[in-house]
Design a protein around this motif. Structure first.
Motif, PDB file in Angstrom:
ATOM      1  N   ASP A   1      67.430  36.478  61.583  1.00  0.00           N
ATOM      2  CA  ASP A   1      68.651  37.198  61.943  1.00  0.00           C
ATOM      3  C   ASP A   1      68.961  37.058  63.428  1.00  0.00           C
ATOM      4  O   ASP A   1      68.073  36.841  64.253  1.00  0.00           O
ATOM      5  CB  ASP A   1      68.503  38.684  61.608  1.00  0.00           C
ATOM      6  CG  ASP A   1      68.286  38.918  60.125  1.00  0.00           C
ATOM      7  OD1 ASP A   1      68.795  38.108  59.322  1.00  0.00           O
ATOM      8  OD2 ASP A   1      67.600  39.900  59.764  1.00  0.00           O
ATOM      9  N   ARG A   2      70.213  37.215  63.744  1.00  0.00           N
ATOM     10  CA  ARG A   2      70.595  37.273  65.157  1.00  0.00           C
ATOM     11  C   ARG A   2      70.154  38.613  65.736  1.00  0.00           C
ATOM     12  O   ARG A   2      69.900  39.570  65.007  1.00  0.00           O
ATOM     13  CB  ARG A   2      72.107  37.096  65.308  1.00  0.00           C
ATOM     14  CG  ARG A   2      72.950  38.127  64.595  1.00  0.00           C
ATOM     15  CD  ARG A   2      74.428  37.821  64.796  1.00  0.00           C
ATOM     16  NE  ARG A   2      75.280  38.755  64.079  1.00  0.00           N
ATOM     17  CZ  ARG A   2      75.743  38.553  62.858  1.00  0.00           C
ATOM     18  NH1 ARG A   2      75.443  37.434  62.216  1.00  0.00           N
ATOM     19  NH2 ARG A   2      76.512  39.443  62.267  1.00  0.00           N
TER      20      ARG A   2
ATOM     21  N   LYS B   1      70.359  42.233  67.521  1.00  0.00           N
ATOM     22  CA  LYS B   1      71.272  43.326  67.202  1.00  0.00           C
ATOM     23  C   LYS B   1      72.471  43.378  68.133  1.00  0.00           C
ATOM     24  O   LYS B   1      73.544  43.845  67.736  1.00  0.00           O
ATOM     25  CB  LYS B   1      70.512  44.658  67.239  1.00  0.00           C
ATOM     26  CG  LYS B   1      69.466  44.789  66.143  1.00  0.00           C
ATOM     27  CD  LYS B   1      68.696  46.088  66.267  1.00  0.00           C
ATOM     28  CE  LYS B   1      67.622  46.201  65.188  1.00  0.00           C
ATOM     29  NZ  LYS B   1      66.823  47.460  65.331  1.00  0.00           N
ATOM     30  N   ASP B   2      72.296  42.918  69.365  1.00  0.00           N
ATOM     31  CA  ASP B   2      73.390  42.989  70.331  1.00  0.00           C
ATOM     32  C   ASP B   2      74.183  41.688  70.413  1.00  0.00           C
ATOM     33  O   ASP B   2      75.007  41.519  71.316  1.00  0.00           O
ATOM     34  CB  ASP B   2      72.863  43.366  71.715  1.00  0.00           C
ATOM     35  CG  ASP B   2      71.821  42.373  72.232  1.00  0.00           C
ATOM     36  OD1 ASP B   2      71.345  41.537  71.439  1.00  0.00           O
ATOM     37  OD2 ASP B   2      71.490  42.439  73.431  1.00  0.00           O
ATOM     38  N   GLU B   3      73.956  40.767  69.490  1.00  0.00           N
ATOM     39  CA  GLU B   3      74.674  39.499  69.477  1.00  0.00           C
ATOM     40  C   GLU B   3      75.663  39.457  68.313  1.00  0.00           C
ATOM     41  O   GLU B   3      75.347  39.915  67.214  1.00  0.00           O
ATOM     42  CB  GLU B   3      73.704  38.320  69.347  1.00  0.00           C
ATOM     43  CG  GLU B   3      72.756  38.158  70.521  1.00  0.00           C
ATOM     44  CD  GLU B   3      71.720  37.076  70.294  1.00  0.00           C
ATOM     45  OE1 GLU B   3      70.967  36.773  71.235  1.00  0.00           O
ATOM     46  OE2 GLU B   3      71.646  36.536  69.158  1.00  0.00           O
ATOM     47  N   ASN B   4      76.840  38.890  68.548  1.00  0.00           N
ATOM     48  CA  ASN B   4      77.789  38.735  67.452  1.00  0.00           C
ATOM     49  C   ASN B   4      77.704  37.361  66.802  1.00  0.00           C
ATOM     50  O   ASN B   4      78.424  37.057  65.850  1.00  0.00           O
ATOM     51  CB  ASN B   4      79.229  39.005  67.919  1.00  0.00           C
ATOM     52  CG  ASN B   4      79.644  38.103  69.075  1.00  0.00           C
ATOM     53  OD1 ASN B   4      78.989  37.091  69.340  1.00  0.00           O
ATOM     54  ND2 ASN B   4      80.725  38.469  69.742  1.00  0.00           N
ATOM     55  N   ARG B   5      76.835  36.521  67.337  1.00  0.00           N
ATOM     56  CA  ARG B   5      76.521  35.233  66.712  1.00  0.00           C
ATOM     57  C   ARG B   5      75.075  34.889  67.051  1.00  0.00           C
ATOM     58  O   ARG B   5      74.493  35.450  67.992  1.00  0.00           O
ATOM     59  CB  ARG B   5      77.452  34.125  67.213  1.00  0.00           C
ATOM     60  CG  ARG B   5      77.339  33.828  68.695  1.00  0.00           C
ATOM     61  CD  ARG B   5      78.335  32.772  69.140  1.00  0.00           C
ATOM     62  NE  ARG B   5      78.246  32.516  70.571  1.00  0.00           N
ATOM     63  CZ  ARG B   5      77.395  31.644  71.133  1.00  0.00           C
ATOM     64  NH1 ARG B   5      76.562  30.953  70.352  1.00  0.00           N
ATOM     65  NH2 ARG B   5      77.369  31.470  72.437  1.00  0.00           N
TER      66      ARG B   5
ATOM     67  N   GLU C   1      77.198  33.432  57.242  1.00  0.00           N
ATOM     68  CA  GLU C   1      77.771  32.655  58.338  1.00  0.00           C
ATOM     69  C   GLU C   1      78.259  31.279  57.898  1.00  0.00           C
ATOM     70  O   GLU C   1      78.841  30.544  58.710  1.00  0.00           O
ATOM     71  CB  GLU C   1      76.747  32.510  59.465  1.00  0.00           C
ATOM     72  CG  GLU C   1      76.359  33.832  60.121  1.00  0.00           C
ATOM     73  CD  GLU C   1      75.297  33.659  61.186  1.00  0.00           C
ATOM     74  OE1 GLU C   1      75.198  32.560  61.762  1.00  0.00           O
ATOM     75  OE2 GLU C   1      74.548  34.629  61.431  1.00  0.00           O
TER      76      GLU C   1
END
Length: 313
Positions: free
Chosen positions: A122-123, A125-129, A181
Protein backbone atom coordinates in the motif's frame (compact mmCIF):
# COMPACT_ATOMS: atom_id res chain seq x y z
CA UNK A 1 2.66 -21.45 -1.31
CA UNK A 2 2.18 -25.14 -1.98
CA UNK A 3 -1.34 -25.81 -3.23
CA UNK A 4 -3.60 -28.81 -3.12
CA UNK A 5 -3.97 -31.46 -5.80
CA UNK A 6 -6.97 -31.94 -8.06
CA UNK A 7 -8.75 -34.10 -5.48
CA UNK A 8 -8.10 -31.89 -2.48
CA UNK A 9 -8.55 -28.19 -1.79
CA UNK A 10 -5.84 -27.00 0.56
CA UNK A 11 -6.40 -24.66 3.51
CA UNK A 12 -4.14 -21.71 4.29
CA UNK A 13 -4.32 -18.51 6.25
CA UNK A 14 -2.27 -15.46 7.15
CA UNK A 15 -1.27 -13.81 10.38
CA UNK A 16 -0.07 -10.32 11.20
CA UNK A 17 3.14 -9.71 13.15
CA UNK A 18 2.30 -8.41 16.62
CA UNK A 19 2.32 -4.70 17.28
CA UNK A 20 5.71 -3.29 18.22
CA UNK A 21 6.59 -4.38 21.74
CA UNK A 22 3.93 -7.10 21.97
CA UNK A 23 4.58 -10.82 22.28
CA UNK A 24 3.67 -13.79 20.11
CA UNK A 25 1.03 -15.28 22.40
CA UNK A 26 -2.01 -14.10 20.44
CA UNK A 27 -0.50 -15.33 17.17
CA UNK A 28 0.23 -18.73 18.68
CA UNK A 29 -3.35 -18.98 19.96
CA UNK A 30 -4.68 -18.29 16.48
CA UNK A 31 -2.37 -20.83 14.89
CA UNK A 32 -3.08 -23.43 17.58
CA UNK A 33 -6.80 -23.21 16.82
CA UNK A 34 -6.34 -23.45 13.05
CA UNK A 35 -3.69 -26.19 12.87
CA UNK A 36 -6.47 -28.80 13.13
CA UNK A 37 -7.27 -28.05 9.46
CA UNK A 38 -3.76 -29.00 8.32
CA UNK A 39 -2.81 -25.72 6.65
CA UNK A 40 -0.61 -26.14 3.63
CA UNK A 41 1.13 -22.92 4.64
CA UNK A 42 0.85 -19.86 6.87
CA UNK A 43 1.47 -16.43 5.40
CA UNK A 44 3.02 -13.62 7.43
CA UNK A 45 2.23 -10.07 6.39
CA UNK A 46 4.79 -7.29 6.11
CA UNK A 47 4.07 -3.64 6.89
CA UNK A 48 5.82 -0.46 5.86
CA UNK A 49 7.14 2.08 8.31
CA UNK A 50 4.95 5.04 9.17
CA UNK A 51 5.99 8.54 10.17
CA UNK A 52 5.24 9.61 13.73
CA UNK A 53 6.13 12.75 15.67
CA UNK A 54 7.46 12.28 19.20
CA UNK A 55 7.54 15.17 21.66
CA UNK A 56 10.96 15.77 23.20
CA UNK A 57 11.65 17.19 26.70
CA UNK A 58 12.26 20.68 25.27
CA UNK A 59 8.79 20.72 23.70
CA UNK A 60 10.00 20.26 20.14
CA UNK A 61 8.84 17.31 18.04
CA UNK A 62 11.10 14.69 16.55
CA UNK A 63 10.13 13.01 13.28
CA UNK A 64 10.53 9.24 13.48
CA UNK A 65 10.04 6.42 11.01
CA UNK A 66 8.56 3.45 12.88
CA UNK A 67 7.39 0.01 11.84
CA UNK A 68 4.39 -0.73 14.04
CA UNK A 69 4.51 -4.42 13.09
CA UNK A 70 8.17 -5.41 12.71
CA UNK A 71 9.75 -8.84 12.60
CA UNK A 72 8.19 -10.63 9.62
CA UNK A 73 11.31 -12.68 8.94
CA UNK A 74 11.82 -13.66 12.58
CA UNK A 75 8.15 -14.56 13.01
CA UNK A 76 8.20 -16.71 9.89
CA UNK A 77 11.18 -18.57 11.32
CA UNK A 78 9.54 -18.98 14.74
CA UNK A 79 6.32 -20.35 13.23
CA UNK A 80 8.21 -22.73 10.95
CA UNK A 81 10.23 -24.07 13.89
CA UNK A 82 7.26 -24.40 16.25
CA UNK A 83 4.69 -25.89 13.87
CA UNK A 84 6.80 -27.51 11.12
CA UNK A 85 4.64 -25.91 8.44
CA UNK A 86 5.57 -23.94 5.34
CA UNK A 87 5.74 -20.25 6.16
CA UNK A 88 5.30 -17.68 3.41
CA UNK A 89 6.46 -14.19 4.35
CA UNK A 90 5.21 -11.25 2.31
CA UNK A 91 7.96 -9.25 0.64
CA UNK A 92 6.78 -5.76 -0.34
CA UNK A 93 8.10 -2.77 -2.25
CA UNK A 94 6.26 -0.26 -0.08
CA UNK A 95 8.56 1.38 2.43
CA UNK A 96 11.61 -0.75 1.58
CA UNK A 97 14.70 -0.13 -0.50
CA UNK A 98 16.09 -2.82 -2.77
CA UNK A 99 19.03 -3.14 -0.34
CA UNK A 100 16.66 -3.81 2.58
CA UNK A 101 14.82 -6.38 0.49
CA UNK A 102 18.09 -8.08 -0.38
CA UNK A 103 18.92 -8.33 3.32
CA UNK A 104 15.56 -10.00 3.93
CA UNK A 105 16.24 -12.48 1.13
CA UNK A 106 19.64 -13.31 2.58
CA UNK A 107 18.16 -13.97 6.02
CA UNK A 108 15.29 -16.04 4.63
CA UNK A 109 17.65 -18.12 2.52
CA UNK A 110 19.80 -18.86 5.58
CA UNK A 111 16.65 -19.92 7.45
CA UNK A 112 15.50 -22.26 4.69
CA UNK A 113 12.33 -20.24 4.06
CA UNK A 114 12.06 -20.25 0.29
CA UNK A 115 8.39 -19.55 -0.51
CA UNK A 116 7.36 -15.90 -0.80
CA UNK A 117 4.44 -13.72 -1.72
CA UNK A 118 5.67 -10.67 -3.63
CA UNK A 119 3.56 -7.50 -3.45
CA UNK A 120 3.91 -3.85 -4.21
CA UNK A 121 2.13 -2.97 -0.97
CA UNK A 122 0.00 0.00 0.00
CA UNK A 123 0.95 3.62 -0.38
CA UNK A 124 1.74 5.59 2.76
CA UNK A 125 -1.24 7.02 4.61
CA UNK A 126 -0.23 10.58 3.79
CA UNK A 127 0.31 9.91 0.07
CA UNK A 128 -2.35 10.19 -2.62
CA UNK A 129 -0.30 8.00 -4.95
CA UNK A 130 2.30 5.30 -4.44
CA UNK A 131 5.83 6.67 -4.07
CA UNK A 132 8.64 4.11 -3.84
CA UNK A 133 11.28 4.43 -1.17
CA UNK A 134 14.64 5.86 -2.30
CA UNK A 135 16.44 3.01 -4.00
CA UNK A 136 13.24 0.97 -3.97
CA UNK A 137 10.79 -0.47 -6.49
CA UNK A 138 7.69 1.18 -7.93
CA UNK A 139 6.06 -2.05 -9.12
CA UNK A 140 5.91 -5.68 -8.05
CA UNK A 141 7.37 -6.81 -11.38
CA UNK A 142 10.63 -5.11 -10.35
CA UNK A 143 10.54 -7.08 -7.11
CA UNK A 144 10.05 -10.30 -9.10
CA UNK A 145 13.13 -9.45 -11.14
CA UNK A 146 15.19 -8.78 -8.02
CA UNK A 147 14.24 -12.18 -6.59
CA UNK A 148 15.07 -13.82 -9.93
CA UNK A 149 18.49 -12.16 -9.91
CA UNK A 150 19.06 -13.19 -6.31
CA UNK A 151 18.21 -16.80 -7.21
CA UNK A 152 20.87 -16.64 -9.91
CA UNK A 153 23.47 -15.20 -7.54
CA UNK A 154 23.27 -11.65 -8.90
CA UNK A 155 23.31 -9.22 -5.97
CA UNK A 156 23.08 -5.46 -5.84
CA UNK A 157 26.12 -3.42 -6.75
CA UNK A 158 27.21 -5.89 -9.41
CA UNK A 159 28.21 -8.58 -6.91
CA UNK A 160 28.01 -12.09 -8.40
CA UNK A 161 27.97 -15.21 -6.25
CA UNK A 162 26.89 -18.83 -6.50
CA UNK A 163 23.25 -19.34 -7.55
CA UNK A 164 21.00 -20.57 -4.77
CA UNK A 165 20.88 -24.33 -4.37
CA UNK A 166 17.22 -23.96 -3.35
CA UNK A 167 15.91 -20.89 -5.16
CA UNK A 168 13.00 -18.83 -3.95
CA UNK A 169 9.59 -19.63 -5.41
CA UNK A 170 7.01 -16.88 -5.28
CA UNK A 171 3.40 -16.02 -5.79
CA UNK A 172 1.82 -12.67 -6.61
CA UNK A 173 -1.51 -10.96 -6.03
CA UNK A 174 -4.48 -10.91 -8.39
CA UNK A 175 -7.60 -8.76 -8.32
CA UNK A 176 -10.87 -10.28 -9.57
CA UNK A 177 -12.47 -6.82 -9.35
CA UNK A 178 -9.38 -4.94 -10.64
CA UNK A 179 -6.64 -3.22 -8.67
CA UNK A 180 -7.95 0.16 -7.58
CA UNK A 181 -5.08 1.97 -9.33
CA UNK A 182 -5.32 0.07 -12.63
CA UNK A 183 -6.80 2.01 -15.53
CA UNK A 184 -8.97 -0.97 -16.45
CA UNK A 185 -9.11 -4.73 -16.09
CA UNK A 186 -7.24 -5.28 -19.36
CA UNK A 187 -4.16 -3.36 -18.21
CA UNK A 188 -4.37 -5.00 -14.79
CA UNK A 189 -4.26 -8.44 -16.38
CA UNK A 190 -1.36 -7.42 -18.64
CA UNK A 191 0.63 -6.49 -15.55
CA UNK A 192 -0.31 -9.80 -13.93
CA UNK A 193 0.71 -11.69 -17.06
CA UNK A 194 4.14 -10.03 -16.90
CA UNK A 195 4.64 -11.21 -13.32
CA UNK A 196 3.69 -14.76 -14.24
CA UNK A 197 6.04 -14.63 -17.22
CA UNK A 198 8.77 -13.43 -14.86
CA UNK A 199 8.32 -16.58 -12.77
CA UNK A 200 5.36 -16.30 -10.38
CA UNK A 201 4.18 -19.81 -9.59
CA UNK A 202 0.72 -18.89 -8.44
CA UNK A 203 -1.73 -16.04 -7.91
CA UNK A 204 -3.48 -15.31 -4.61
CA UNK A 205 -6.54 -13.11 -5.02
CA UNK A 206 -7.73 -10.07 -3.18
CA UNK A 207 -10.76 -10.82 -0.99
CA UNK A 208 -14.09 -11.09 -2.75
CA UNK A 209 -17.62 -11.96 -1.68
CA UNK A 210 -19.08 -12.87 -5.07
CA UNK A 211 -17.75 -16.20 -6.33
CA UNK A 212 -18.95 -15.46 -9.86
CA UNK A 213 -16.35 -12.71 -10.08
CA UNK A 214 -13.60 -15.14 -9.10
CA UNK A 215 -14.74 -17.69 -11.68
CA UNK A 216 -14.94 -15.01 -14.39
CA UNK A 217 -11.46 -13.80 -13.42
CA UNK A 218 -9.95 -17.27 -13.68
CA UNK A 219 -11.68 -17.88 -17.00
CA UNK A 220 -10.28 -14.60 -18.34
CA UNK A 221 -6.77 -15.48 -17.15
CA UNK A 222 -6.95 -18.84 -18.87
CA UNK A 223 -7.98 -17.18 -22.13
CA UNK A 224 -4.95 -14.93 -21.76
CA UNK A 225 -2.68 -17.95 -21.42
CA UNK A 226 -2.10 -17.62 -17.67
CA UNK A 227 -2.23 -21.18 -16.40
CA UNK A 228 -0.75 -21.00 -12.88
CA UNK A 229 -3.01 -21.84 -9.89
CA UNK A 230 -5.31 -19.02 -8.80
CA UNK A 231 -5.97 -19.27 -5.06
CA UNK A 232 -9.12 -17.49 -3.86
CA UNK A 233 -8.66 -15.25 -0.83
CA UNK A 234 -11.59 -14.95 1.58
CA UNK A 235 -12.24 -12.74 4.59
CA UNK A 236 -15.12 -13.38 7.00
CA UNK A 237 -17.28 -10.37 7.79
CA UNK A 238 -17.11 -9.51 11.49
CA UNK A 239 -18.17 -5.90 12.16
CA UNK A 240 -20.89 -3.47 11.13
CA UNK A 241 -18.34 -1.08 9.63
CA UNK A 242 -17.33 -3.73 7.10
CA UNK A 243 -20.35 -2.73 5.01
CA UNK A 244 -18.61 0.52 4.06
CA UNK A 245 -14.97 0.01 5.05
CA UNK A 246 -14.27 -3.07 2.91
CA UNK A 247 -15.78 -1.74 -0.34
CA UNK A 248 -14.05 1.62 0.18
CA UNK A 249 -10.64 0.29 1.22
CA UNK A 250 -10.38 -2.69 -1.11
CA UNK A 251 -12.59 -1.47 -3.97
CA UNK A 252 -14.79 -4.54 -3.96
CA UNK A 253 -18.55 -4.99 -4.28
CA UNK A 254 -20.92 -7.02 -2.16
CA UNK A 255 -23.39 -9.13 -4.15
CA UNK A 256 -26.95 -7.89 -3.71
CA UNK A 257 -28.04 -10.91 -1.67
CA UNK A 258 -25.26 -10.31 0.85
CA UNK A 259 -25.99 -6.57 0.93
CA UNK A 260 -29.65 -7.23 1.77
CA UNK A 261 -28.71 -9.57 4.60
CA UNK A 262 -26.11 -7.10 5.88
CA UNK A 263 -28.76 -4.39 6.11
CA UNK A 264 -30.70 -6.61 8.55
CA UNK A 265 -27.74 -6.81 10.97
CA UNK A 266 -28.03 -4.71 14.12
CA UNK A 267 -24.84 -5.69 15.94
CA UNK A 268 -21.36 -7.02 15.34
CA UNK A 269 -22.61 -10.39 16.60
CA UNK A 270 -25.19 -10.40 13.80
CA UNK A 271 -22.49 -9.59 11.26
CA UNK A 272 -20.26 -12.39 12.53
CA UNK A 273 -23.07 -14.91 12.08
CA UNK A 274 -23.72 -13.62 8.59
CA UNK A 275 -19.99 -13.73 7.83
CA UNK A 276 -19.74 -17.36 8.89
CA UNK A 277 -22.85 -18.38 6.93
CA UNK A 278 -21.70 -16.54 3.81
CA UNK A 279 -18.17 -17.88 4.15
CA UNK A 280 -19.42 -21.47 4.39
CA UNK A 281 -21.50 -20.94 1.27
CA UNK A 282 -18.52 -19.46 -0.60
CA UNK A 283 -16.14 -22.24 0.45
CA UNK A 284 -18.53 -25.04 -0.48
CA UNK A 285 -19.06 -23.61 -3.96
CA UNK A 286 -15.34 -23.00 -4.48
CA UNK A 287 -14.41 -26.49 -3.30
CA UNK A 288 -17.06 -28.02 -5.56
CA UNK A 289 -15.38 -26.19 -8.44
CA UNK A 290 -12.04 -27.78 -7.53
CA UNK A 291 -10.03 -24.70 -6.54
CA UNK A 292 -6.45 -25.63 -5.57
CA UNK A 293 -6.59 -23.94 -2.15
CA UNK A 294 -8.56 -21.39 -0.18
CA UNK A 295 -6.64 -18.68 1.63
CA UNK A 296 -8.20 -16.90 4.62
CA UNK A 297 -7.44 -13.35 5.66
CA UNK A 298 -7.79 -13.84 9.40
CA UNK A 299 -7.16 -10.35 10.81
CA UNK A 300 -9.73 -10.03 13.63
CA UNK A 301 -11.54 -13.03 12.18
CA UNK A 302 -9.69 -16.10 13.45
CA UNK A 303 -12.71 -17.48 15.33
CA UNK A 304 -14.95 -17.03 12.28
CA UNK A 305 -12.33 -18.69 10.09
CA UNK A 306 -12.26 -21.64 12.50
CA UNK A 307 -16.06 -22.00 12.31
CA UNK A 308 -16.08 -21.81 8.52
CA UNK A 309 -13.26 -24.34 8.22
CA UNK A 310 -14.95 -26.68 10.73
CA UNK A 311 -17.97 -26.83 8.45
CA UNK A 312 -16.09 -27.19 5.17
CA UNK A 313 -12.66 -28.80 5.63
Amino acid sequence: MTTGNKQHTAFSFEVLPPLRGKGMESIYRTIDNLMQFNPVCINITTHRAETIYSEMPNGAYQKLSVRNRPGTVAIAAAIKERYHVHTVPHIICSGFSAAEIESELIDLSYLGITELLLLRGDRAKDENRFIPSPGGHAHAIELCRQVNDFNEGKLLGGVVTTPLETPFAYGVAGYPEKHDEAMNLDTDIEHLKAKVKAGAKQIVTQMFFDNSKYFAFVERLRREGIDVPVVPGLKPLTTLNHCTMLPKTFHIDFPQELAREFEKCRSNADVKELGVEWGIQQVRELKAAGVPAIHFYTMNAAFSTERIASATF
